[in-house]
Design a protein around this motif. Sequence first.
Motif, mmCIF file in Angstrom:
data_model
loop_
_atom_site.group_PDB
_atom_site.id
_atom_site.type_symbol
_atom_site.label_atom_id
_atom_site.label_comp_id
_atom_site.label_asym_id
_atom_site.label_seq_id
_atom_site.Cartn_x
_atom_site.Cartn_y
_atom_site.Cartn_z
ATOM 1 N N ALA A 140 36.230 113.918 62.437
ATOM 2 C CA ALA A 140 37.490 113.197 62.993
ATOM 3 C C ALA A 140 37.703 113.774 64.305
ATOM 4 C CB ALA A 140 38.981 113.763 62.347
ATOM 5 N N ALA A 141 37.234 115.610 64.424
ATOM 6 C CA ALA A 141 37.699 115.976 65.874
ATOM 7 C C ALA A 141 36.532 115.461 66.459
ATOM 8 C CB ALA A 141 37.588 117.308 66.062
ATOM 9 N N SER A 142 35.453 115.840 65.856
ATOM 10 C CA SER A 142 34.376 114.758 66.826
ATOM 11 C C SER A 142 34.254 113.502 67.689
ATOM 12 C CB SER A 142 33.100 115.469 66.647
ATOM 13 O OG SER A 142 31.817 114.218 65.766
ATOM 14 N N LEU A 169 27.002 109.344 71.822
ATOM 15 C CA LEU A 169 27.310 109.949 70.236
ATOM 16 C C LEU A 169 26.590 111.181 69.484
ATOM 17 C CD1 LEU A 169 26.262 106.744 68.614
ATOM 18 C CD2 LEU A 169 28.273 107.729 69.180
ATOM 19 N N PRO A 170 27.366 112.197 68.993
ATOM 20 C CA PRO A 170 27.195 113.303 68.515
ATOM 21 C C PRO A 170 25.525 113.569 67.213
ATOM 22 C CG PRO A 170 29.127 112.816 67.589
ATOM 23 C CD PRO A 170 28.660 112.127 68.810
ATOM 24 N N ASP A 171 25.277 114.752 66.648
ATOM 25 C CA ASP A 171 24.617 114.150 65.448
ATOM 26 C C ASP A 171 25.348 113.743 64.453
ATOM 27 O OD1 ASP A 171 21.933 115.641 67.114
ATOM 28 O OD2 ASP A 171 22.772 117.557 66.404
ATOM 29 N N GLY A 172 24.824 113.016 63.944
ATOM 30 C CA GLY A 172 25.308 112.661 62.406
ATOM 31 C C GLY A 172 26.199 111.186 62.809
ATOM 32 N N ALA A 173 26.694 111.121 64.072
ATOM 33 C CA ALA A 173 27.102 109.599 63.602
ATOM 34 C C ALA A 173 26.269 108.510 64.164
ATOM 35 C CB ALA A 173 27.897 109.476 65.223
ATOM 36 N N ARG A 174 26.862 107.340 64.668
ATOM 37 C CA ARG A 174 25.666 106.409 64.137
ATOM 38 C C ARG A 174 26.473 104.826 64.941
ATOM 39 N NH1 ARG A 174 24.880 102.537 60.086
ATOM 40 N NH2 ARG A 174 25.714 102.936 58.469
#
Lengths: 232, 180
Positions: B73-75, B52-57
């Motif tokens: 969206a891209a991430s 999971l990238p930063d900001g996602a959860r």
Amino acid sequence: MSDTVDAPGQPEVRITAGSGSITVMGEARDDVVTDGHADVHRGHDGAIEIASRRRSRSMTVRCPEGSSVMVGSRSGSLRLSGRLGAVRATTMSGSIDVEESKGADLRAMSGTITIGTCDGPCRIKTKSGSIRVGSADSVSVHIGSGRVTIDHVAGSVSVRAVSGSVTLEAGGGGPVEVETMSGSITVLLPSGCRPDVRAKSLSSRPKIECERGNDCSVAVRTLSGGITVRCR
Amino acid sequence: MTWGEAVLDADVLTGAVAFTDICGFTEFTAVRGDRDALLLLGTQERVVRGCLPDGARVVKELGDGLLLWFPEAASALATTMQLQDQFESESAATELPLWVRIGLHWGAQTRRGDDLIGHDVNIASRVADVAGPAEVVVTDELLRQIRPTSALDQFEIEELGPVVMKGLPDPVRLFRVARA
């Protein structure tokens, strides 16, 4: 009563349907014709858009041979006959039957899926039902529960079945990968083929009735079920 | 502004929602038992938390599935593709059939405590039903968010057509995403 749109060549046809049965016929013609129970127009991307006017009405669409066809249906059988281009069809419940296409992506939540000839990659998914492929260049199948039968595939095969038996005849032109959680697996290969077989069943000893070699790769795995790999 | 409007303004997010689901989890548990089922879930969770990238959860766990939220969206697409790569690697290396299907959609979500609800969340859930194991299936709305950028160049996008899904009044154009 019918609606007709000129469509020379091999157009892309996008059909949205409700719960009636849909028949699409690929014919020697230069137009797309519906039986009058649908709205027909050209979309922004040039595709011919067809939507049934009434949710439960059956519909017939005639289009040029080689047309690429996309169909989305709520329920009801989808029958695509004649020679078509790439076919992509989804239905929540109902059977999908394709006679001949150049590539296919067929998905049903529940229902039997049958394809006669697929001159290209053939991808099929159903949660419950059975799957039968006559012949295809390559096949990728996922089934929740039900029987998978592939009469002949020239190239690669990938099958994942949660429960249900898998029987396939492969030409040996590509890797064969079959996995089931519970269900038997039978892979038939051409006479004289010497495959590199990796087989594992947690419930019984796999039967490998071929001379081993490196002609093609066969990987079969099941948590519960028998495995047979046989050269004709 | 009424009290009701103030609450809605404060609680509506815009982002990408992904649903993951392990195919055949019930059958796997029946054949292999609860201990292996826990191992399978633990593997999925480890892979997801590592990607999971930063900001996602992870919004919540749903039995053998997960609801994920991404601000971009891209991430979201890049991450879910990476998840499938890793799930497949885990499946190949072990006897754990981590057959995961993923549906991804862009839209508005309403916060309810830590949870997210709303029509666009429901769409994402239905899109996951259409996907097969190892697949990422996305809506046209998700792709529209990415199209101005070159983030799609690394993927093959194949339209599945107008798809009618349970509980949704209108068909949604869906796309299968694969590595180019």
